[in-house]
Motif scaffolding. Structure first.
Motif, PDB file in Angstrom:
ATOM      1  N   ALA A 176      49.347   9.244   3.440  1.00 39.43           N
ATOM      2  CA  ALA A 176      50.141   8.554   4.459  1.00 39.43           C
ATOM      3  C   ALA A 176      49.358   7.378   5.042  1.00 39.43           C
ATOM      4  CB  ALA A 176      50.553   9.527   5.558  1.00 39.43           C
ATOM      5  N   ASP A 177      48.079   7.582   5.280  1.00 39.42           N
ATOM      6  CA  ASP A 177      47.239   6.498   5.797  1.00 39.42           C
ATOM      7  C   ASP A 177      47.188   5.334   4.813  1.00 39.42           C
ATOM      8  OD1 ASP A 177      46.723   8.020   8.048  1.00 39.42           O
ATOM      9  OD2 ASP A 177      44.713   8.637   7.383  1.00 39.42           O
ATOM     10  N   GLN A 178      47.098   5.631   3.518  1.00 38.12           N
ATOM     11  CA  GLN A 178      47.058   4.588   2.498  1.00 38.12           C
ATOM     12  C   GLN A 178      48.383   3.837   2.417  1.00 38.12           C
ATOM     13  OE1 GLN A 178      45.708   6.283  -1.197  1.00 38.12           O
ATOM     14  NE2 GLN A 178      43.806   7.021  -0.288  1.00 38.12           N
ATOM     15  N   VAL A 179      49.489   4.549   2.525  1.00 46.27           N
ATOM     16  CA  VAL A 179      50.810   3.892   2.513  1.00 46.27           C
ATOM     17  C   VAL A 179      50.928   2.989   3.733  1.00 46.27           C
ATOM     18  CG1 VAL A 179      53.299   4.268   2.757  1.00 46.27           C
ATOM     19  CG2 VAL A 179      51.982   5.664   1.155  1.00 46.27           C
ATOM     20  N   GLU A 180      50.502   3.485   4.890  1.00 43.99           N
ATOM     21  CA  GLU A 180      50.582   2.688   6.107  1.00 43.99           C
ATOM     22  C   GLU A 180      49.720   1.432   5.996  1.00 43.99           C
ATOM     23  OE1 GLU A 180      50.818   3.579  10.838  1.00 43.99           O
ATOM     24  OE2 GLU A 180      49.411   4.779   9.671  1.00 43.99           O
ATOM     25  N   LEU A 181      48.528   1.575   5.448  1.00 39.66           N
ATOM     26  CA  LEU A 181      47.643   0.433   5.256  1.00 39.66           C
ATOM     27  C   LEU A 181      48.271  -0.591   4.309  1.00 39.66           C
ATOM     28  CD1 LEU A 181      44.936  -0.914   5.832  1.00 39.66           C
ATOM     29  CD2 LEU A 181      43.969   0.413   3.944  1.00 39.66           C
ATOM     30  N   ALA A 182      48.877  -0.121   3.234  1.00 37.17           N
ATOM     31  CA  ALA A 182      49.546  -1.018   2.288  1.00 37.17           C
ATOM     32  C   ALA A 182      50.693  -1.762   2.971  1.00 37.17           C
ATOM     33  CB  ALA A 182      50.058  -0.234   1.089  1.00 37.17           C
ATOM     34  N   MET A 183      51.415  -1.081   3.840  1.00 36.46           N
ATOM     35  CA  MET A 183      52.510  -1.723   4.574  1.00 36.46           C
ATOM     36  C   MET A 183      51.975  -2.817   5.497  1.00 36.46           C
ATOM     37  SD  MET A 183      54.818   1.608   5.527  1.00 36.46           S
ATOM     38  CE  MET A 183      55.854   0.709   6.670  1.00 36.46           C
ATOM     39  N   ILE A 184      50.886  -2.530   6.173  1.00 40.13           N
ATOM     40  CA  ILE A 184      50.289  -3.511   7.087  1.00 40.13           C
ATOM     41  C   ILE A 184      49.788  -4.723   6.298  1.00 40.13           C
ATOM     42  CG2 ILE A 184      48.319  -3.920   8.624  1.00 40.13           C
ATOM     43  CD1 ILE A 184      48.689  -0.954   9.534  1.00 40.13           C
ATOM     44  N   GLU A 185      49.111  -4.475   5.178  1.00 44.95           N
ATOM     45  CA  GLU A 185      48.598  -5.570   4.356  1.00 44.95           C
ATOM     46  C   GLU A 185      49.739  -6.421   3.809  1.00 44.95           C
ATOM     47  OE1 GLU A 185      46.136  -3.611   1.484  1.00 44.95           O
ATOM     48  OE2 GLU A 185      44.454  -3.435   2.865  1.00 44.95           O
ATOM     49  N   ALA A 186      50.815  -5.793   3.361  1.00 49.70           N
ATOM     50  CA  ALA A 186      51.961  -6.533   2.854  1.00 49.70           C
ATOM     51  C   ALA A 186      52.606  -7.358   3.955  1.00 49.70           C
ATOM     52  CB  ALA A 186      52.984  -5.577   2.240  1.00 49.70           C
ATOM     53  N   SER A 187      52.669  -6.794   5.137  1.00 48.26           N
ATOM     54  CA  SER A 187      53.249  -7.516   6.275  1.00 48.26           C
ATOM     55  C   SER A 187      52.380  -8.708   6.651  1.00 48.26           C
ATOM     56  CB  SER A 187      53.375  -6.563   7.464  1.00 48.26           C
ATOM     57  OG  SER A 187      53.862  -7.242   8.588  1.00 48.26           O
ATOM     58  N   ASN A 188      51.068  -8.534   6.619  1.00 48.48           N
ATOM     59  CA  ASN A 188      50.150  -9.633   6.933  1.00 48.48           C
ATOM     60  C   ASN A 188      50.246 -10.765   5.913  1.00 48.48           C
ATOM     61  OD1 ASN A 188      49.228  -8.354   9.230  1.00 48.48           O
ATOM     62  ND2 ASN A 188      47.389  -7.534   8.251  1.00 48.48           N
ATOM     63  N   LYS A 189      50.374 -10.402   4.638  1.00 46.71           N
ATOM     64  CA  LYS A 189      50.518 -11.421   3.593  1.00 46.71           C
ATOM     65  C   LYS A 189      51.804 -12.203   3.768  1.00 46.71           C
ATOM     66  CE  LYS A 189      47.752  -9.214   0.025  1.00 46.71           C
ATOM     67  NZ  LYS A 189      47.748  -8.578  -1.301  1.00 46.71           N
TER      68      LYS A 189
ATOM     69  N   ALA B 146      53.418 -12.651   6.590  1.00 42.60           N
ATOM     70  CA  ALA B 146      53.293 -13.459   7.806  1.00 42.60           C
ATOM     71  C   ALA B 146      52.465 -14.714   7.551  1.00 42.60           C
ATOM     72  CB  ALA B 146      52.691 -12.635   8.930  1.00 42.60           C
ATOM     73  N   LYS B 147      51.445 -14.619   6.706  1.00 45.05           N
ATOM     74  CA  LYS B 147      50.591 -15.772   6.415  1.00 45.05           C
ATOM     75  C   LYS B 147      51.333 -16.828   5.609  1.00 45.05           C
ATOM     76  CE  LYS B 147      46.153 -13.432   6.620  1.00 45.05           C
ATOM     77  NZ  LYS B 147      44.977 -12.977   5.891  1.00 45.05           N
ATOM     78  N   ARG B 148      52.278 -16.386   4.781  1.00 48.61           N
ATOM     79  CA  ARG B 148      53.048 -17.317   3.957  1.00 48.61           C
ATOM     80  C   ARG B 148      54.047 -18.115   4.793  1.00 48.61           C
ATOM     81  NH1 ARG B 148      54.618 -13.215  -0.832  1.00 48.61           N
ATOM     82  NH2 ARG B 148      52.506 -12.747  -1.468  1.00 48.61           N
ATOM     83  N   ALA B 149      54.472 -17.522   5.883  1.00 43.71           N
ATOM     84  CA  ALA B 149      55.526 -18.171   6.708  1.00 43.71           C
ATOM     85  C   ALA B 149      54.984 -19.268   7.590  1.00 43.71           C
ATOM     86  CB  ALA B 149      56.212 -17.127   7.582  1.00 43.71           C
TER      87      ALA B 149
END
Length: 63
Positions: free
Chosen positions: A45-58, A60-63
């Motif tokens: 669950a921690d790994q899935v959450e981390l992947a979600m945060i990283e995907a969200s950050n990527k 956000a950086k593109r926008a």
């Protein structure tokens, strides 16, 4: 992203259930197995959450 969120919630719920069974177990081998299962599911669950945060950050950086 909803699929990830649903998977995360399910993993957290399963980890909590495994911890509850561990706490109720009277056989040491069962207690140990459910402890390992709870820890494993929590780590997943921690790994899935981390992947979600990283995907969200990527995103956000593109926008």
């Amino acid at each position: 992203m909803r699929d990830y969120q649903a998977a995360l919630e399910r993993l957290r719920k399963d980890a909590a259930e495994a911890a509850l069974i561990r706490d109720l177990a009277t056989v040491p081998a069962k207690r140990e197995m459910f402890d390992r299962l709870a820890l494993h599911l929590t780590n997943l669950a921690d790994q899935v959450e981390l992947a979600m945060i990283e995907a969200s950050n990527k995103t956000a950086k593109r926008a």
